[in-house]
Design a protein around this motif. Structure first.
Motif, PDB file in Angstrom:
ATOM      1  N   ARG A  32       1.355  -3.314   5.835  1.00 31.60           N
ATOM      2  CA  ARG A  32       1.905  -4.029   4.666  1.00 31.60           C
ATOM      3  C   ARG A  32       2.238  -3.053   3.540  1.00 31.60           C
ATOM      4  NH1 ARG A  32      -2.194  -7.517   6.124  1.00 31.60           N
ATOM      5  NH2 ARG A  32      -1.437  -9.491   6.943  1.00 31.60           N
ATOM      6  N   SER A  33       1.357  -2.115   3.287  1.00 27.16           N
ATOM      7  CA  SER A  33       1.573  -1.137   2.222  1.00 27.16           C
ATOM      8  C   SER A  33       2.698  -0.167   2.570  1.00 27.16           C
ATOM      9  CB  SER A  33       0.274  -0.375   1.959  1.00 27.16           C
ATOM     10  OG  SER A  33       0.475   0.631   1.005  1.00 27.16           O
ATOM     11  N   PHE A  34       2.691   0.349   3.781  1.00 27.18           N
ATOM     12  CA  PHE A  34       3.688   1.338   4.205  1.00 27.18           C
ATOM     13  C   PHE A  34       5.102   0.771   4.132  1.00 27.18           C
ATOM     14  CE2 PHE A  34       6.209   3.605   7.410  1.00 27.18           C
ATOM     15  CZ  PHE A  34       6.007   4.922   7.011  1.00 27.18           C
ATOM     16  N   TYR A  35       5.271  -0.467   4.579  1.00 27.80           N
ATOM     17  CA  TYR A  35       6.592  -1.098   4.581  1.00 27.80           C
ATOM     18  C   TYR A  35       6.846  -1.970   3.356  1.00 27.80           C
ATOM     19  CZ  TYR A  35       7.476   0.534   9.316  1.00 27.80           C
ATOM     20  OH  TYR A  35       7.694   1.325  10.419  1.00 27.80           O
ATOM     21  N   LYS A  36       5.884  -2.004   2.429  1.00 26.44           N
ATOM     22  CA  LYS A  36       6.002  -2.811   1.207  1.00 26.44           C
ATOM     23  C   LYS A  36       6.316  -4.271   1.556  1.00 26.44           C
ATOM     24  CE  LYS A  36       7.469   1.203  -1.493  1.00 26.44           C
ATOM     25  NZ  LYS A  36       6.820   2.134  -0.600  1.00 26.44           N
ATOM     26  N   LEU A  37       5.590  -4.797   2.508  1.00 20.99           N
ATOM     27  CA  LEU A  37       5.867  -6.141   3.009  1.00 20.99           C
ATOM     28  C   LEU A  37       5.355  -7.238   2.102  1.00 20.99           C
ATOM     29  CD1 LEU A  37       5.300  -5.681   6.834  1.00 20.99           C
ATOM     30  CD2 LEU A  37       7.420  -5.527   5.524  1.00 20.99           C
ATOM     31  N   HIS A  38       4.504  -6.918   1.179  1.00 19.99           N
ATOM     32  CA  HIS A  38       4.033  -7.934   0.239  1.00 19.99           C
ATOM     33  C   HIS A  38       5.154  -8.385  -0.695  1.00 19.99           C
ATOM     34  CE1 HIS A  38       3.230  -3.873  -1.236  1.00 19.99           C
ATOM     35  NE2 HIS A  38       3.468  -4.341  -2.438  1.00 19.99           N
ATOM     36  N   LYS A  39       6.190  -7.571  -0.854  1.00 17.76           N
ATOM     37  CA  LYS A  39       7.319  -7.922  -1.721  1.00 17.76           C
ATOM     38  C   LYS A  39       8.592  -8.190  -0.926  1.00 17.76           C
ATOM     39  CE  LYS A  39       5.543  -5.008  -5.400  1.00 17.76           C
ATOM     40  NZ  LYS A  39       5.718  -3.781  -6.147  1.00 17.76           N
ATOM     41  N   GLU A  40       8.613  -7.732   0.293  1.00 17.01           N
ATOM     42  CA  GLU A  40       9.801  -7.798   1.143  1.00 17.01           C
ATOM     43  C   GLU A  40      10.024  -9.223   1.642  1.00 17.01           C
ATOM     44  OE1 GLU A  40      13.037  -6.725   3.032  1.00 17.01           O
ATOM     45  OE2 GLU A  40      11.859  -5.172   2.081  1.00 17.01           O
ATOM     46  N   SER A  41      11.276  -9.662   1.642  1.00 18.25           N
ATOM     47  CA  SER A  41      11.557 -11.000   2.141  1.00 18.25           C
ATOM     48  C   SER A  41      12.182 -10.989   3.530  1.00 18.25           C
ATOM     49  CB  SER A  41      12.468 -11.736   1.166  1.00 18.25           C
ATOM     50  OG  SER A  41      13.690 -11.043   1.055  1.00 18.25           O
ATOM     51  N   SER A  42      12.628  -9.834   3.989  1.00 12.79           N
ATOM     52  CA  SER A  42      13.331  -9.799   5.267  1.00 12.79           C
ATOM     53  C   SER A  42      12.442  -9.247   6.390  1.00 12.79           C
ATOM     54  CB  SER A  42      14.610  -8.983   5.155  1.00 12.79           C
ATOM     55  OG  SER A  42      14.304  -7.646   4.825  1.00 12.79           O
ATOM     56  N   PHE A  43      11.272  -9.857   6.563  1.00 13.83           N
ATOM     57  CA  PHE A  43      10.409  -9.471   7.668  1.00 13.83           C
ATOM     58  C   PHE A  43       9.766 -10.717   8.261  1.00 13.83           C
ATOM     59  CE2 PHE A  43       7.190  -9.795   4.417  1.00 13.83           C
ATOM     60  CZ  PHE A  43       6.038 -10.166   5.092  1.00 13.83           C
TER      61      PHE A  43
ATOM     62  N   ALA B 296      -3.466  -3.641   9.594  1.00 14.77           N
ATOM     63  CA  ALA B 296      -2.514  -4.595   9.015  1.00 14.77           C
ATOM     64  C   ALA B 296      -2.252  -4.283   7.547  1.00 14.77           C
ATOM     65  CB  ALA B 296      -3.024  -6.023   9.173  1.00 14.77           C
ATOM     66  N   GLU B 297      -3.280  -3.996   6.805  1.00 17.56           N
ATOM     67  CA  GLU B 297      -3.105  -3.682   5.380  1.00 17.56           C
ATOM     68  C   GLU B 297      -2.288  -2.410   5.203  1.00 17.56           C
ATOM     69  OE1 GLU B 297      -2.788  -4.164   1.560  1.00 17.56           O
ATOM     70  OE2 GLU B 297      -3.652  -5.651   2.910  1.00 17.56           O
ATOM     71  N   TRP B 298      -2.526  -1.419   6.069  1.00 15.56           N
ATOM     72  CA  TRP B 298      -1.757  -0.180   5.987  1.00 15.56           C
ATOM     73  C   TRP B 298      -0.274  -0.455   6.267  1.00 15.56           C
ATOM     74  CZ3 TRP B 298       1.364   2.743   9.113  1.00 15.56           C
ATOM     75  CH2 TRP B 298       1.701   4.010   8.617  1.00 15.56           C
TER      76      TRP B 298
ATOM     77  N   TRP C 218      -7.852   4.844  10.797  1.00 14.34           N
ATOM     78  CA  TRP C 218      -9.302   4.860  10.934  1.00 14.34           C
ATOM     79  C   TRP C 218      -9.900   4.661   9.559  1.00 14.34           C
ATOM     80  CZ3 TRP C 218     -11.113   4.003  15.437  1.00 14.34           C
ATOM     81  CH2 TRP C 218     -12.480   4.144  15.695  1.00 14.34           C
ATOM     82  N   TYR C 219     -10.577   3.539   9.369  1.00 18.56           N
ATOM     83  CA  TYR C 219     -11.183   3.185   8.092  1.00 18.56           C
ATOM     84  C   TYR C 219     -10.172   3.245   6.950  1.00 18.56           C
ATOM     85  CZ  TYR C 219     -15.357   3.769  10.875  1.00 18.56           C
ATOM     86  OH  TYR C 219     -16.298   3.671  11.869  1.00 18.56           O
ATOM     87  N   GLY C 220      -8.963   2.754   7.239  1.00 22.46           N
ATOM     88  CA  GLY C 220      -7.922   2.668   6.221  1.00 22.46           C
ATOM     89  C   GLY C 220      -7.119   3.931   6.014  1.00 22.46           C
ATOM     90  N   VAL C 221      -7.488   5.007   6.695  1.00 23.51           N
ATOM     91  CA  VAL C 221      -6.791   6.274   6.534  1.00 23.51           C
ATOM     92  C   VAL C 221      -5.869   6.488   7.734  1.00 23.51           C
ATOM     93  CG1 VAL C 221      -7.051   8.787   6.334  1.00 23.51           C
ATOM     94  CG2 VAL C 221      -8.709   7.254   5.237  1.00 23.51           C
ATOM     95  N   ALA C 222      -4.602   6.760   7.452  1.00 27.00           N
ATOM     96  CA  ALA C 222      -3.616   6.943   8.515  1.00 27.00           C
ATOM     97  C   ALA C 222      -3.492   8.403   8.901  1.00 27.00           C
ATOM     98  CB  ALA C 222      -2.250   6.442   8.054  1.00 27.00           C
ATOM     99  N   LYS C 223      -3.319   8.613  10.184  1.00 27.79           N
ATOM    100  CA  LYS C 223      -2.987   9.936  10.703  1.00 27.79           C
ATOM    101  C   LYS C 223      -1.746   9.768  11.564  1.00 27.79           C
ATOM    102  CE  LYS C 223      -4.660  13.967  13.093  1.00 27.79           C
ATOM    103  NZ  LYS C 223      -5.804  14.629  13.709  1.00 27.79           N
ATOM    104  N   ARG C 224      -0.658  10.396  11.132  1.00 28.71           N
ATOM    105  CA  ARG C 224       0.579  10.305  11.902  1.00 28.71           C
ATOM    106  C   ARG C 224       0.465  11.240  13.100  1.00 28.71           C
ATOM    107  NH1 ARG C 224       6.856  10.698   9.863  1.00 28.71           N
ATOM    108  NH2 ARG C 224       7.738  10.228  11.911  1.00 28.71           N
ATOM    109  N   LEU C 225       0.687  10.675  14.297  1.00 28.32           N
ATOM    110  CA  LEU C 225       0.588  11.449  15.521  1.00 28.32           C
ATOM    111  C   LEU C 225       1.951  11.732  16.149  1.00 28.32           C
ATOM    112  CD1 LEU C 225      -2.514   9.589  16.976  1.00 28.32           C
ATOM    113  CD2 LEU C 225      -2.468  11.812  15.838  1.00 28.32           C
ATOM    114  N   LYS C 226       2.943  10.971  15.720  1.00 26.42           N
ATOM    115  CA  LYS C 226       4.311  11.192  16.233  1.00 26.42           C
ATOM    116  C   LYS C 226       5.293  10.754  15.158  1.00 26.42           C
ATOM    117  CE  LYS C 226       7.399   9.838  19.979  1.00 26.42           C
ATOM    118  NZ  LYS C 226       7.554   9.016  21.177  1.00 26.42           N
TER     119      LYS C 226
END
Length: 139
Positions: free
Chosen positions: A17-28, A13-15, A131-139
């Protein structure tokens, strides 16, 4: 559609929020099975909709959930995305690892969740494992 998975309490969830900048975004809109939100039948008019805890909604449906049900969810979400510049972000905990449960109902839930995840990944534009806050893009 963007699918995000990983172990429980690994920072998905935290990743997001950070990836989409949802903490500042109003349209989600953020719907979470972990907060006991209902899975929305009609998605709101917003740029991003996050559906967190998909495996819990599958569990809640019990025997009413089938692979076909999951495929209908995915198709409806893809239609929603196509109707504008919008994104569905699915967050689902990986429940496939570890000892196979003894209880038949729990095994069936695990199997159905795995099949749903496979179908979602086939249809999504992006797939990340956290995994433990680290993202691995698979697709």
């Amino acid at each position: 559609m963007h699918f995000v998975t990983g172990g429980a309490f690994n920072g998905k969830a935290e990743w997001v929020r950070s990836f989409y900048k949802l903490h500042k975004e109003s349209s989600f809109n953020w719907f979470s099975a972990y907060r006991e939100d209902a899975l929305p039948n009609d998605l709101p008019e917003s740029r991003i909709v996050v559906l967190e805890g998909v495996e819990q909604w599958i569990l809640q449906m019990g025997s009413a959930f089938t692979r076909d049900t999951g495929r209908k969810w995915i198709e409806a979400w893809l239609d929603w995305e196509r109707s504008g510049e919008r994104t569905i972000v699915l967050i689902g905990t990986d429940i496939s690892k570890g000892i196979v449960p003894i209880e038949r109902e729990v095994r069936e839930w695990r199997d159905l969740t795995g099949w749903f995840y496979q179908d979602a990944v086939k249809c999504c534009d992006r797939f990340d494992s956290i995994w433990y806050g680290v993202a691995k893009r698979l697709k």
